[in-house]
Design a protein around this motif. Sequence first.
Motif, PDB file in Angstrom:
ATOM      1  N   UNK A 231       0.835  -1.207   0.000  1.00 15.56           N
ATOM      2  CA  UNK A 231       0.000   0.000   0.000  1.00 15.56           C
ATOM      3  C   UNK A 231       0.868   1.254   0.000  1.00 15.56           C
ATOM      4  N   UNK A 232       1.989   1.216   0.742  1.00 12.15           N
ATOM      5  CA  UNK A 232       2.923   2.346   0.716  1.00 12.15           C
ATOM      6  C   UNK A 232       3.473   2.580  -0.695  1.00 12.15           C
ATOM      7  N   UNK A 233       3.724   1.493  -1.429  1.00 10.70           N
ATOM      8  CA  UNK A 233       4.191   1.620  -2.815  1.00 10.70           C
ATOM      9  C   UNK A 233       3.147   2.340  -3.662  1.00 10.70           C
ATOM     10  N   UNK A 234       1.893   1.926  -3.526  1.00 14.94           N
ATOM     11  CA  UNK A 234       0.805   2.556  -4.280  1.00 14.94           C
ATOM     12  C   UNK A 234       0.673   4.027  -3.875  1.00 14.94           C
ATOM     13  N   UNK A 235       0.714   4.287  -2.575  1.00 17.71           N
ATOM     14  CA  UNK A 235       0.561   5.661  -2.072  1.00 17.71           C
ATOM     15  C   UNK A 235       1.697   6.564  -2.557  1.00 17.71           C
ATOM     16  N   UNK A 269      -4.903   7.672 -11.233  1.00 19.00           N
ATOM     17  CA  UNK A 269      -5.511   6.371 -10.921  1.00 19.00           C
ATOM     18  C   UNK A 269      -4.824   5.701  -9.734  1.00 19.00           C
ATOM     19  N   UNK A 270      -3.576   6.056  -9.472  1.00 15.53           N
ATOM     20  CA  UNK A 270      -2.887   5.498  -8.309  1.00 15.53           C
ATOM     21  C   UNK A 270      -3.546   5.962  -7.013  1.00 15.53           C
ATOM     22  N   UNK A 271      -4.004   7.197  -6.996  1.00 16.74           N
ATOM     23  CA  UNK A 271      -4.683   7.710  -5.805  1.00 16.74           C
ATOM     24  C   UNK A 271      -5.992   6.956  -5.564  1.00 16.74           C
ATOM     25  N   UNK A 312      -1.406  -0.844 -14.498  1.00 13.76           N
ATOM     26  CA  UNK A 312      -1.455   0.591 -14.826  1.00 13.76           C
ATOM     27  C   UNK A 312      -0.048   1.181 -14.842  1.00 13.76           C
ATOM     28  N   UNK A 313       0.747   0.849 -13.829  1.00 18.11           N
ATOM     29  CA  UNK A 313       2.101   1.392 -13.756  1.00 18.11           C
ATOM     30  C   UNK A 313       2.984   0.848 -14.880  1.00 18.11           C
ATOM     31  N   UNK A 314       2.820  -0.437 -15.193  1.00 17.24           N
ATOM     32  CA  UNK A 314       3.597  -1.034 -16.282  1.00 17.24           C
ATOM     33  C   UNK A 314       3.273  -0.351 -17.603  1.00 17.24           C
ATOM     34  N   UNK A 315       1.992  -0.072 -17.832  1.00 11.00           N
ATOM     35  CA  UNK A 315       1.587   0.637 -19.055  1.00 11.00           C
ATOM     36  C   UNK A 315       2.169   2.043 -19.094  1.00 11.00           C
ATOM     37  N   UNK A 316       2.128   2.742 -17.950  1.00  5.82           N
ATOM     38  CA  UNK A 316       2.651   4.108 -17.906  1.00  5.82           C
ATOM     39  C   UNK A 316       4.154   4.152 -18.181  1.00  5.82           C
ATOM     40  N   UNK A 317       4.883   3.191 -17.603  1.00  8.68           N
ATOM     41  CA  UNK A 317       6.346   3.204 -17.681  1.00  8.68           C
ATOM     42  C   UNK A 317       6.888   2.267 -18.754  1.00  8.68           C
ATOM     43  N   UNK A 318       6.042   1.888 -19.691  1.00 10.91           N
ATOM     44  CA  UNK A 318       6.411   0.888 -20.708  1.00 10.91           C
ATOM     45  C   UNK A 318       7.660   1.287 -21.485  1.00 10.91           C
ATOM     46  N   UNK A 319       7.783   2.548 -21.843  1.00 13.35           N
ATOM     47  CA  UNK A 319       8.878   2.985 -22.705  1.00 13.35           C
ATOM     48  C   UNK A 319      10.027   3.671 -21.974  1.00 13.35           C
ATOM     49  N   UNK A 320       9.857   3.977 -20.668  1.00  9.51           N
ATOM     50  CA  UNK A 320      10.940   4.657 -19.976  1.00  9.51           C
ATOM     51  C   UNK A 320      11.419   3.952 -18.719  1.00  9.51           C
ATOM     52  N   UNK A 321      10.660   3.004 -18.180  1.00  5.82           N
ATOM     53  CA  UNK A 321      11.107   2.250 -17.013  1.00  5.82           C
ATOM     54  C   UNK A 321      10.869   2.960 -15.699  1.00  5.82           C
ATOM     55  N   UNK A 322      11.252   4.232 -15.619  1.00  6.85           N
ATOM     56  CA  UNK A 322      11.069   5.029 -14.410  1.00  6.85           C
ATOM     57  C   UNK A 322      10.309   6.304 -14.745  1.00  6.85           C
ATOM     58  N   UNK A 323       9.638   6.859 -13.739  1.00  7.58           N
ATOM     59  CA  UNK A 323       8.861   8.078 -13.943  1.00  7.58           C
ATOM     60  C   UNK A 323       9.722   9.295 -13.591  1.00  7.58           C
TER      61      UNK A 323
END
Length: 335
Positions: A231-235, A269-271, A312-323
């Motif tokens: 949950x901390x990871x999501x938050x 969507x993470x929130x 959701x996170x995998x889709x967001x970071x598909x091309x860069x790995x990190x945000x």
Amino acid sequence: MPNLESRLREWLQHSVGAAERLDAVVVKTTRYLRLSMVALVIGLAVAILYEYSKSRPMGGGSEHCWQHSISAYYYTPVQLFFVGSLVAIGVSLIALKGSTELEDVFLNFAGILAPVVAFVPTPNIGRCGPILTDAKNRADNISNNVNALLAMAAFAFVVLGVLKLLNRPVTGVPVPTAHVNEAAAHRIAVVGYAVALGLYVAATVVFYVNREWFSDKAHWIAAITMFVFIWFVVLSNAFNFSFTRAEVVTNQTASGGAGEAKPAMPVNRYAVIAIAMPAAALFIFLMPFFGDYRAIWLEATMIMLFAIFWVIQTHELWNQGLRTPDAGVTPAQAM
């Protein structure tokens, strides 16, 4: 034959060297680790559903039945996939780098606890389906596997400590243009290491001094704490996504023309998931109709919400790995 030999030699010569750019390799490695975790969750769900289709209550009866918790499927034919998937997911969570140092620490703690959940099964065996492991075998399994886990963890702590002391920089990887607060990141990493080492020492002492208490309590302590860190990871992603995207919008607005409209902020969507996880846990805990199956509902719901977050996170970071704030400017084009 000589022609075949020359072709083989030519192929080997052409195989020497990096297959792709370093940034593409890093992104692809992260991507496949993420996808493997999704596959493991799907596999575990299929194993449990298959066991349900074959199960009958131990006291007799023709109806299919559920164990009272996902953890109790350790005592059914699901055991091998349950243990293997938790260990693999734990290693993947540790191996994956978070977009922030704080997220990385949370991922590491969740990953450390996953094998404990696997190797110290719940003491509640349940009464659905064939029971593969009795109390004696459970104690022997815990003794063997936890000893091995503690030895492996000791090796990891020593290696990480030595690497930290050597403080050798990562070379050959493109430097991001986004600002990185290395001092703050270093402090968070050191505190995380110290806390993890302290917990390791405490767990080791309890394991050898009071084995009965450890065997009885460690599973649920590790499982609950693991979900808290998840949950901390999501938050942390909810906050980081908000701050990062706000900076992106600000930069785009500043660089745009006077007549251009301000870019819209994307939905966080993470929130939504960060709110849904404790809300769902509270609902399941308070509602009486879940009865004896409250634990399996809680586990299944938390796993499902984390899987949604992960996709959701995998889709967001598909091309860069990190945000990062500049991730949209020069993403690594890998695929």
